[in-house]
Motif scaffolding. Structure first.
Motif, PDB file in Angstrom:
ATOM      1  N   LYS A 153      31.230 101.165  24.434  1.00  0.00           N
ATOM      2  CA  LYS A 153      29.782 101.288  24.556  1.00  0.00           C
ATOM      3  C   LYS A 153      29.275 102.437  23.689  1.00  0.00           C
ATOM      4  N   ARG A 154      27.954 102.568  23.673  1.00  0.00           N
ATOM      5  CA  ARG A 154      27.300 103.649  22.943  1.00  0.00           C
ATOM      6  C   ARG A 154      26.456 104.474  23.903  1.00  0.00           C
ATOM      7  N   ARG A 155      26.408 105.764  23.665  1.00  0.00           N
ATOM      8  CA  ARG A 155      25.565 106.642  24.480  1.00  0.00           C
ATOM      9  C   ARG A 155      24.358 107.078  23.654  1.00  0.00           C
ATOM     10  N   ILE A 156      23.183 106.904  24.250  1.00  0.00           N
ATOM     11  CA  ILE A 156      21.934 107.219  23.565  1.00  0.00           C
ATOM     12  C   ILE A 156      21.306 108.449  24.205  1.00  0.00           C
ATOM     13  N   HIS A 157      20.887 109.386  23.369  1.00  0.00           N
ATOM     14  CA  HIS A 157      20.115 110.546  23.818  1.00  0.00           C
ATOM     15  C   HIS A 157      18.809 110.568  23.038  1.00  0.00           C
ATOM     16  N   VAL A 158      17.708 110.709  23.753  1.00  0.00           N
ATOM     17  CA  VAL A 158      16.386 110.742  23.132  1.00  0.00           C
ATOM     18  C   VAL A 158      15.880 112.176  23.127  1.00  0.00           C
ATOM     19  N   HIS A 159      15.533 112.672  21.925  1.00  0.00           N
ATOM     20  CA  HIS A 159      15.024 114.024  21.768  1.00  0.00           C
ATOM     21  C   HIS A 159      13.577 113.936  21.268  1.00  0.00           C
ATOM     22  N   PRO A 160      12.592 114.218  22.130  1.00  0.00           N
ATOM     23  CA  PRO A 160      11.189 114.115  21.709  1.00  0.00           C
ATOM     24  C   PRO A 160      10.833 115.178  20.675  1.00  0.00           C
ATOM     25  N   ARG A 161       9.802 114.872  19.869  1.00  0.00           N
ATOM     26  CA  ARG A 161       9.361 115.818  18.847  1.00  0.00           C
ATOM     27  C   ARG A 161       8.733 117.062  19.470  1.00  0.00           C
ATOM     28  N   PHE A 183      -5.953 114.336  34.960  1.00  0.00           N
ATOM     29  CA  PHE A 183      -4.926 114.956  35.797  1.00  0.00           C
ATOM     30  C   PHE A 183      -3.565 114.259  35.768  1.00  0.00           C
ATOM     31  N   SER A 184      -3.456 113.065  35.202  1.00  0.00           N
ATOM     32  CA  SER A 184      -2.154 112.388  35.197  1.00  0.00           C
ATOM     33  C   SER A 184      -1.158 113.130  34.306  1.00  0.00           C
ATOM     34  N   PRO A 185       0.069 113.342  34.792  1.00  0.00           N
ATOM     35  CA  PRO A 185       1.087 113.998  33.964  1.00  0.00           C
ATOM     36  C   PRO A 185       1.653 113.084  32.881  1.00  0.00           C
ATOM     37  N   ARG A 186       1.179 111.850  32.824  1.00  0.00           N
ATOM     38  CA  ARG A 186       1.744 110.886  31.876  1.00  0.00           C
ATOM     39  C   ARG A 186       0.951 110.788  30.568  1.00  0.00           C
ATOM     40  N   LEU A 193      13.766 100.106  19.896  1.00  0.00           N
ATOM     41  CA  LEU A 193      13.123 101.365  19.530  1.00  0.00           C
ATOM     42  C   LEU A 193      11.827 101.116  18.775  1.00  0.00           C
ATOM     43  N   GLU A 194      11.837 100.164  17.869  1.00  0.00           N
ATOM     44  CA  GLU A 194      10.642  99.869  17.080  1.00  0.00           C
ATOM     45  C   GLU A 194       9.486  99.414  17.960  1.00  0.00           C
ATOM     46  N   VAL A 195       9.783  98.633  18.992  1.00  0.00           N
ATOM     47  CA  VAL A 195       8.738  98.073  19.845  1.00  0.00           C
ATOM     48  C   VAL A 195       8.355  99.028  20.968  1.00  0.00           C
ATOM     49  N   LYS A 196       9.331  99.636  21.605  1.00  0.00           N
ATOM     50  CA  LYS A 196       9.075 100.439  22.801  1.00  0.00           C
ATOM     51  C   LYS A 196       8.887 101.928  22.510  1.00  0.00           C
ATOM     52  N   GLY A 197       9.389 102.384  21.356  1.00  0.00           N
ATOM     53  CA  GLY A 197       9.305 103.803  21.043  1.00  0.00           C
ATOM     54  C   GLY A 197      10.329 104.614  21.814  1.00  0.00           C
ATOM     55  N   PRO A 198      10.495 105.901  21.470  1.00  0.00           N
ATOM     56  CA  PRO A 198      11.493 106.736  22.161  1.00  0.00           C
ATOM     57  C   PRO A 198      11.232 106.883  23.654  1.00  0.00           C
ATOM     58  N   GLY A 199       9.953 106.887  24.053  1.00  0.00           N
ATOM     59  CA  GLY A 199       9.624 107.120  25.446  1.00  0.00           C
ATOM     60  C   GLY A 199      10.212 106.096  26.394  1.00  0.00           C
ATOM     61  N   SER A 239       6.929 118.648  23.554  1.00  0.00           N
ATOM     62  CA  SER A 239       6.899 118.493  25.010  1.00  0.00           C
ATOM     63  C   SER A 239       5.767 117.603  25.504  1.00  0.00           C
ATOM     64  N   SER A 240       4.810 117.286  24.664  1.00  0.00           N
ATOM     65  CA  SER A 240       3.693 116.437  25.080  1.00  0.00           C
ATOM     66  C   SER A 240       4.057 114.957  25.099  1.00  0.00           C
ATOM     67  N   ILE A 241       5.194 114.593  24.521  1.00  0.00           N
ATOM     68  CA  ILE A 241       5.608 113.186  24.443  1.00  0.00           C
ATOM     69  C   ILE A 241       6.355 112.815  25.717  1.00  0.00           C
ATOM     70  N   TYR A 242       5.857 111.778  26.404  1.00  0.00           N
ATOM     71  CA  TYR A 242       6.444 111.355  27.683  1.00  0.00           C
ATOM     72  C   TYR A 242       7.706 110.528  27.428  1.00  0.00           C
ATOM     73  N   ILE A 243       8.808 110.932  28.028  1.00  0.00           N
ATOM     74  CA  ILE A 243      10.085 110.204  27.928  1.00  0.00           C
ATOM     75  C   ILE A 243      10.465 109.746  29.325  1.00  0.00           C
ATOM     76  N   HIS A 244      10.453 108.429  29.546  1.00  0.00           N
ATOM     77  CA  HIS A 244      10.733 107.910  30.885  1.00  0.00           C
ATOM     78  C   HIS A 244      12.201 108.100  31.256  1.00  0.00           C
ATOM     79  N   ARG A 245      13.107 107.803  30.332  1.00  0.00           N
ATOM     80  CA  ARG A 245      14.537 108.066  30.503  1.00  0.00           C
ATOM     81  C   ARG A 245      15.052 108.651  29.194  1.00  0.00           C
ATOM     82  N   SER A 246      15.732 109.760  29.283  1.00  0.00           N
ATOM     83  CA  SER A 246      16.142 110.453  28.063  1.00  0.00           C
ATOM     84  C   SER A 246      17.528 110.056  27.584  1.00  0.00           C
TER      85      SER A 246
END
Length: 332
Positions: free
Chosen positions: A19-27, A232-235, A51-57, A29-36
């Motif tokens: 398998k492959r392990r994926i780690h997402v590193h946002p540019r 007020f939403s954190p998202r 990735l192209e369709v859903k983006g890093p988040g 802190s304002s970018i919401y990452i649902h699972r990193s």
């Protein structure tokens, strides 16, 4: 290996188990990452496509929806098999409406290999491309995908189905679409067939957990809810229109609303009670397992209170959990 994206950098490493392990590193802190992070058996081409369709988040979220058995698969299996035994699905036709990128379709086809035919229906072409790539990856031969011509219309020539499943879909339908598309789906359900509406946010739950992560949004009028969420939403929903928020699923559903739509258009819906594999609603678990087992005067008070709680819950359809999982049988 790395994939670069305007919103983040994707690190991919090979594991010893293939398998492959994926780690997402946002540019930032304002970018919401649902699972990193997540592990996957997907090929690089499919990872890049998601990735192209859903983006890093939502890259790892989308992958985990299919491959993490404790995520979407757990919800679907609990909903399906709490209401019906596996034998009921043998040789059946199943429609996965609003299949998105096909994670739910893959899960149900794997979980129910005796299905004769599985059809996934989705509005967005970009999601369907991922769904078809997933089916090719798994070499599934009894699955096909169709595109809806509009949000309130179904593809032609679908035929009748024994089961229709809306996995985390109902909340994403705009209010006018709900009143149009649910009756159409009901018409495509054979007599004795079952409509499953799974993981839809409960409309009157105190916290709107699905889209905004804010309390009391479900009780506010639309204009006030819109402003509250924007500020007020954190998202990071500051620039979202109310229509955008509705499409994202901010207004969930209720049993009254769903059955009311079906009743207005005809048909005899029967709300099935979960009971297979020991699955019961939280209120039923408390009422049947605790209140009914009590004895004496104290037991009578407990039974009375338990019955009142159950009646109140059934009458107002205030869900004791944030999500609904419904099975509605078509009779006549």
């Amino acid at each position: 290996m790395f994939f670069d994206h305007p919103d983040g950098r994707i690190q991919i490493s090979e594991l010893n188990n293939g398998k492959r392990r994926i780690h997402v590193h946002p540019r930032d802190s304002s970018i919401y990452i649902h699972r990193s992070s997540c592990d996957t058996a997907y090929p690089m081409e499919l990872i890049a496509q998601i990735l192209e369709v859903k983006g890093p988040g939502y890259l790892c979220d989308e992958i985990s929806r299919d491959e993490d058995s404790s995520y979407l698969e757990a919800h679907l299996r609990a909903t399906l098999f709490a209401h019906l035994p596996k034998s009921a699905f043998v040789g059946a036709r199943l429609l996965d409406f609003g299949c998105g990128s096909g994670a739910s379709t893959m899960i149900m086809t794997r979980s129910l290999p005796a299905l004769s035919d599985v059809v996934g229906v989705e509005l967005e072409d970009r999601f369907l491309r991922i769904a078809r790539a997933r089916a090719d990856f798994y070499r599934m031969t009894n699955v096909r995908f169709e595109r809806s011509p509009a949000g309130d219309r179904l593809p032609e020539h679908l035929g009748l189905f024994d089961f229709i499943v809306l996995p985390a879909v109902y909340e994403h339908l705009l209010p006018p679409e709900r009143k149009t598309i649910i009756p159409q789906l009901w018409n495509h359900l054979s007599n004795g067939g079952v409509l499953f509406i799974d993981e839809t946010p409960a409309r009157w739950f105190p916290v709107e957990t699905h889209t905004s992560s804010l309390p009391f949004v479900n009780y506010l009028p639309d204009p006030l809810a819109h402003r509250f969420v924007q500020y007020f939403s954190p998202r990071g929903l500051r620039n979202e229109s109310w229509t955008d928020l509705l499409r994202k699923g901010i207004r969930g559903g209720s049993v009254n609303e769903i059955l009311g739509i079906i009743h207005r258009k005809g048909g005899l819906p029967e709300l099935l009670k979960p009971g297979y594999d020991g699955m019961l609603t939280p209120v039923d678990v408390w009422y049947e397992g605790y209140a009914r087992s009590a004895s004496g005067r104290t037991g009578e008070l407990k039974r009375t209170f338990g019955k009142a709680l159950k009646v109140f819950n059934d009458a107002l359809h205030l869900a004791p959990v944030p999500y609904l999982s419904l099975a509605i049988r078509k009779n006549g």
